[in-house]
Design a protein around this motif. Sequence first.
Motif: not given
Length: 246
Positions: A98-124
Amino acid sequence: MTEMLYLYDHYLKEFDASVVEFPDEKSVVLDRTAIYPRGGGQPSDKGTLIFEMGRKIDVIESSKDHDRVTHFLSEKLTPEEMISLKGSRVRGIVDWELRYKHMRHHTALHILSGVVFHKFGSRITGGQIYPDRARLDFTLDDLSKERLAIIESEMNRIVSDDREVKKFWLGAEEALKMKELYRLSADLLPKGLEKLRIVDIVGFDAQLDGGTHVAKTGEVGKITISKTENKGKDNKRIEIVLAPRS
Ligand SMILES: [Zn+2]
């Protein structure tokens, strides 16, 4: 006070601790733990505690209040057990699947927020992690097909780069000066902390964070945007799913 081992070693699956106290017959506070309490959009871990005399009880939920972590148990302890086990040693085991699934999804969200922030300047404005999906809400006005295609392909470029995901601590004063570390749109930073933890996807994006993450972005696997939702003029939701790990 509970030493939060999960902040320092995201891959720690078992640990030894001592019982600090039993707030009631179905909960326990330990002096240290690797069983993550819910927080920052990441759900609570589950796990197992093996008490002295070999009594084995599942942890069904874990929660944090300031620097104290409480584990909620699947079975009641008797008053005699609570007296005799106070201060005794415990072996803790994290439900790693269970924890490893949460870890993979958490890092994925940082990738998503990084892309959206750097490309479009948007916050969460909000977000949530589940074992099988995760979502973030952004202060975005436009979520066209073209933008979604850019976001998806950029996310998967970061995954295939297999970048290192590091963590480090900064003094709160120093960290607060670095506005790009702070991705939430509202001022929700906990007050009075001396040090803040940064999770850094090396060469891509760093954010203030208290969750658990995989060590390399390649562990996340292929990211697909599974759903979007228009929640208002400057509020767009993006949900992602991950390819199963082979
Ligand atoms: Zn995070």
